[in-house]
Design a protein around this motif. Structure first.
Motif, mmCIF file in Angstrom:
data_model
loop_
_atom_site.group_PDB
_atom_site.id
_atom_site.type_symbol
_atom_site.label_atom_id
_atom_site.label_comp_id
_atom_site.label_asym_id
_atom_site.label_seq_id
_atom_site.Cartn_x
_atom_site.Cartn_y
_atom_site.Cartn_z
ATOM 1 N N PHE A 141 0.863 -1.171 0.000
ATOM 2 C CA PHE A 141 0.000 0.000 0.000
ATOM 3 C C PHE A 141 0.906 1.230 0.000
ATOM 4 C CE2 PHE A 141 -2.747 -3.131 2.014
ATOM 5 C CZ PHE A 141 -3.961 -2.921 1.386
ATOM 6 N N ILE A 142 0.651 2.144 -0.907
ATOM 7 C CA ILE A 142 1.374 3.410 -0.935
ATOM 8 C C ILE A 142 0.442 4.473 -0.384
ATOM 9 C CG2 ILE A 142 2.540 5.121 -2.365
ATOM 10 C CD1 ILE A 142 3.092 2.874 -4.389
ATOM 11 N N LEU A 143 0.772 4.983 0.779
ATOM 12 C CA LEU A 143 -0.060 6.008 1.410
ATOM 13 C C LEU A 143 0.425 7.369 0.950
ATOM 14 C CD1 LEU A 143 0.250 3.811 4.296
ATOM 15 C CD2 LEU A 143 -1.944 5.000 4.233
ATOM 16 N N SER A 144 -0.397 8.027 0.140
ATOM 17 C CA SER A 144 -0.057 9.360 -0.340
ATOM 18 C C SER A 144 -0.448 10.366 0.730
ATOM 19 C CB SER A 144 -0.803 9.648 -1.654
ATOM 20 O OG SER A 144 -0.393 10.881 -2.202
ATOM 21 N N VAL A 145 0.492 11.215 1.114
ATOM 22 C CA VAL A 145 0.259 12.170 2.202
ATOM 23 C C VAL A 145 0.755 13.548 1.784
ATOM 24 C CG1 VAL A 145 0.471 10.379 3.966
ATOM 25 C CG2 VAL A 145 2.483 11.709 3.319
ATOM 26 N N THR A 146 0.276 14.553 2.486
ATOM 27 C CA THR A 146 0.781 15.903 2.267
ATOM 28 C C THR A 146 0.659 16.694 3.559
ATOM 29 O OG1 THR A 146 0.775 17.743 0.674
ATOM 30 C CG2 THR A 146 -1.369 16.998 1.493
ATOM 31 N N GLY A 147 1.212 17.884 3.559
ATOM 32 C CA GLY A 147 1.226 18.722 4.752
ATOM 33 C C GLY A 147 2.553 19.457 4.830
ATOM 34 N N THR A 148 2.852 20.054 5.976
ATOM 35 C CA THR A 148 4.130 20.720 6.192
ATOM 36 C C THR A 148 5.223 19.665 6.373
ATOM 37 O OG1 THR A 148 3.908 20.738 8.584
ATOM 38 C CG2 THR A 148 2.917 22.588 7.390
ATOM 39 N N PRO A 149 6.505 20.052 6.286
ATOM 40 C CA PRO A 149 7.562 19.068 6.553
ATOM 41 C C PRO A 149 7.421 18.388 7.913
ATOM 42 C CG PRO A 149 8.499 20.981 5.466
ATOM 43 C CD PRO A 149 7.068 21.326 5.761
ATOM 44 N N ASP A 150 7.049 19.145 8.946
ATOM 45 C CA ASP A 150 6.847 18.534 10.267
ATOM 46 C C ASP A 150 5.699 17.529 10.241
ATOM 47 O OD1 ASP A 150 8.927 19.902 11.414
ATOM 48 O OD2 ASP A 150 7.675 21.454 12.331
ATOM 49 N N GLU A 151 4.645 17.862 9.525
ATOM 50 C CA GLU A 151 3.509 16.943 9.425
ATOM 51 C C GLU A 151 3.884 15.688 8.638
ATOM 52 O OE1 GLU A 151 -0.169 20.180 9.706
ATOM 53 O OE2 GLU A 151 0.759 19.729 7.764
ATOM 54 N N ILE A 152 4.742 15.839 7.645
ATOM 55 C CA ILE A 152 5.211 14.673 6.901
ATOM 56 C C ILE A 152 6.011 13.758 7.823
ATOM 57 C CG2 ILE A 152 6.732 13.909 5.039
ATOM 58 C CD1 ILE A 152 3.962 15.119 4.200
ATOM 59 N N SER A 153 6.816 14.340 8.700
ATOM 60 C CA SER A 153 7.557 13.535 9.669
ATOM 61 C C SER A 153 6.604 12.764 10.577
ATOM 62 C CB SER A 153 8.480 14.424 10.512
ATOM 63 O OG SER A 153 9.486 15.014 9.723
ATOM 64 N N MET A 154 5.540 13.421 11.018
ATOM 65 C CA MET A 154 4.559 12.734 11.863
ATOM 66 C C MET A 154 3.816 11.658 11.078
ATOM 67 S SD MET A 154 2.968 15.727 14.326
ATOM 68 C CE MET A 154 2.900 17.081 13.147
ATOM 69 N N ALA A 155 3.548 11.921 9.812
ATOM 70 C CA ALA A 155 2.890 10.925 8.968
ATOM 71 C C ALA A 155 3.770 9.690 8.826
ATOM 72 C CB ALA A 155 2.575 11.528 7.604
ATOM 73 N N TYR A 156 5.065 9.911 8.627
ATOM 74 C CA TYR A 156 5.967 8.772 8.502
ATOM 75 C C TYR A 156 5.997 7.959 9.793
ATOM 76 C CZ TYR A 156 9.928 5.897 7.221
ATOM 77 O OH TYR A 156 10.723 4.822 6.935
ATOM 78 N N ALA A 157 5.961 8.655 10.925
ATOM 79 C CA ALA A 157 5.960 7.953 12.211
ATOM 80 C C ALA A 157 4.737 7.050 12.330
ATOM 81 C CB ALA A 157 5.999 8.958 13.355
ATOM 82 N N LEU A 158 3.580 7.539 11.934
ATOM 83 C CA LEU A 158 2.362 6.728 11.988
ATOM 84 C C LEU A 158 2.485 5.498 11.091
ATOM 85 C CD1 LEU A 158 -0.442 9.460 11.893
ATOM 86 C CD2 LEU A 158 0.096 7.935 13.801
ATOM 87 N N ILE A 159 3.004 5.713 9.887
ATOM 88 C CA ILE A 159 3.129 4.613 8.928
ATOM 89 C C ILE A 159 4.169 3.603 9.404
ATOM 90 C CG2 ILE A 159 3.831 4.046 6.569
ATOM 91 C CD1 ILE A 159 2.620 6.806 5.754
ATOM 92 N N ALA A 160 5.309 4.077 9.899
ATOM 93 C CA ALA A 160 6.359 3.181 10.377
ATOM 94 C C ALA A 160 5.897 2.389 11.595
ATOM 95 C CB ALA A 160 7.622 3.975 10.700
ATOM 96 N N ASN A 161 5.166 3.032 12.502
ATOM 97 C CA ASN A 161 4.644 2.323 13.667
ATOM 98 C C ASN A 161 3.675 1.229 13.250
ATOM 99 O OD1 ASN A 161 6.065 3.747 15.635
ATOM 100 N ND2 ASN A 161 4.503 5.341 15.802
ATOM 101 N N ALA A 162 2.835 1.513 12.257
ATOM 102 C CA ALA A 162 1.891 0.501 11.771
ATOM 103 C C ALA A 162 2.635 -0.669 11.149
ATOM 104 C CB ALA A 162 0.935 1.126 10.760
ATOM 105 N N ALA A 163 3.681 -0.379 10.387
ATOM 106 C CA ALA A 163 4.468 -1.447 9.766
ATOM 107 C C ALA A 163 5.212 -2.267 10.806
ATOM 108 C CB ALA A 163 5.453 -0.849 8.766
#
Length: 363
Positions: free
Chosen positions: A139-161
């Protein structure tokens, strides 16, 4: 041409209105003709969708569009496909056999990233029950937001993985939507692009040590705007070369490019010489996609592949080619110019998930 993102078969959807709901995503996942599923671009807090502003339409280039032509809207907050199914037979196309393009003034999904992770868990969880999802595809999760929000998005995705070894997750950072008023796509700005690449680098470094294997670290790509002259391509490639990973065996912090998003500042007028669509800016300007974008998308993929291959820092970056592919010939053209995998959006909206079978079989 080595690829850091494994998509087999090399065919998938790109982030689009037709990958919004649980039903959309599960149908894409269940298809034996898709090698991955891209989720519609989401934000941490969701996007406020307005049917009166965020719209799309199918059209045939050069044909007059009636003032009463139906527009695709998302009246059903759950992402009903009703408008998708109606659009290909609408008056915007004089023949179902003609290549069809799209124009949209859409923003992002009203669903949050966390909601999409829940949807993915529900779909993949059915594998444990021996039901109708036997494959384990990314699954490729397409995300957007500020750079800080992208970092938080990656954290959510990495934690799920990290919590579920059955999840094969990647993150696509959408830096290229042309439809957000007063917000230029960061993909055109070298300073902004560098900020996002730094955020990606920091995020991957943080989680690399926590994952079971290097392969389990979620891959990251960026979704790029269409570019029209050499300096733009050079700017992006220079930024990628500068974004080196400090990890052994790694060259660039970016694993793949999605190339290309819609072409902004495009306008359709109806037979009353008025804008066909509404938009946040009030001008009716939107993003052009489908058949009309295909030559530019091919040129972008070909140019990036040539430039990326010139240096060891970037030669392993994969490219997902997207733009106007609706049949096997279009798929073959994208692969010929350097796409590791090929994605569809307008064709998915026009034909439904069966388009992937048609492309595969050359029907």
């Amino acid at each position: 041409m080595p690829s850091k993102l494994k998509i087999d078969p090399p065919l998938l959807n790109s982030a689009c209105p037709w990958s919004t709901s649980l039903e959309d995503i599960k149908e894409l996942y269940d298809s034996p003709y898709t090698g991955a599923v891209t989720i519609r671009t989401s934000l941490l807090e969701g996007f406020t969708h307005d049917d009166s502003v965020h719209q799309y339409i199918f059209f045939t280039p050069g044909k007059t569009i009636p003032a009463n032509a139906p527009k695709g809207e998302e009246s059903n907050p759950k992402g009903s496909k009703s408008t998708t199914e109606q659009t290909p037979s609408s008056a915007t196309s004089s023949s179902s056999a003609e290549p069809v393009s799209t124009l949209n003034t859409l923003g992002y999904s009203h669903l949050t990233l966390s909601e999409y992770l829940g949807i993915i868990n529900e779909i993949v969880g059915q594998r444990h029950l021996g039901t109708d999802t036997p494959t384990k595809k990314p699954f490729i999760l397409s995300v957007t937001g500020t750079p800080d929000e992208i970092s938080m998005a990656y954290a959510l995705i990495a934690n799920a993985a990290e919590m579920d070894e059955d999840l094969r997750l990647a993150m696509e950072v959408n830096l290229s939507c042309p439809n957000i008023a007063h917000a230029s796509p960061p993909a055109y700005d070298p300073a902004q692009l560098a900020e996002y690449l730094e955020a990606i680098s920091d995020s991957k470094s943080t989680y690399r040590g926590r994952m079971a294997t290097p392969e389990s670290v979620p891959k990251v790509g960026i979704k790029l705007s269409p570019y029209t002259h050499a300096a733009q391509f050079d700017m992006v490639v220079a930024a990628l070369r500068a974004a080196k990973s400090n990890e052994p065996g790694e060259s660039c912090v970016v694993d793949f490019l999605t190339c290309t998003n819609t072409l902004g500042s495009s306008l359709l007028l109806n037979d009353a010489l008025e804008p066909v669509l509404h938009s946040e800016s009030g001008t009716g300007l939107g993003g052009l996609a489908g058949a009309a974008l295909h030559p530019l998308a091919l040129g972008n993929v070909a140019t990036f592949r040539r430039l990326l291959d010139q240096t060891p820092e970037t030669k392993d970056i994969a490219i997902i080619g997207v733009g106007g592919v609706e049949d096997k010939a279009g798929f073959d053209r994208m692969r010929k110019v350097g796409a590791n995998a090929v994605a569809c959006a307008s064709a998915l909206g026009r034909y439904g998930v069966r388009v992937f079978e048609s492309i595969t079989k050359g029907e």
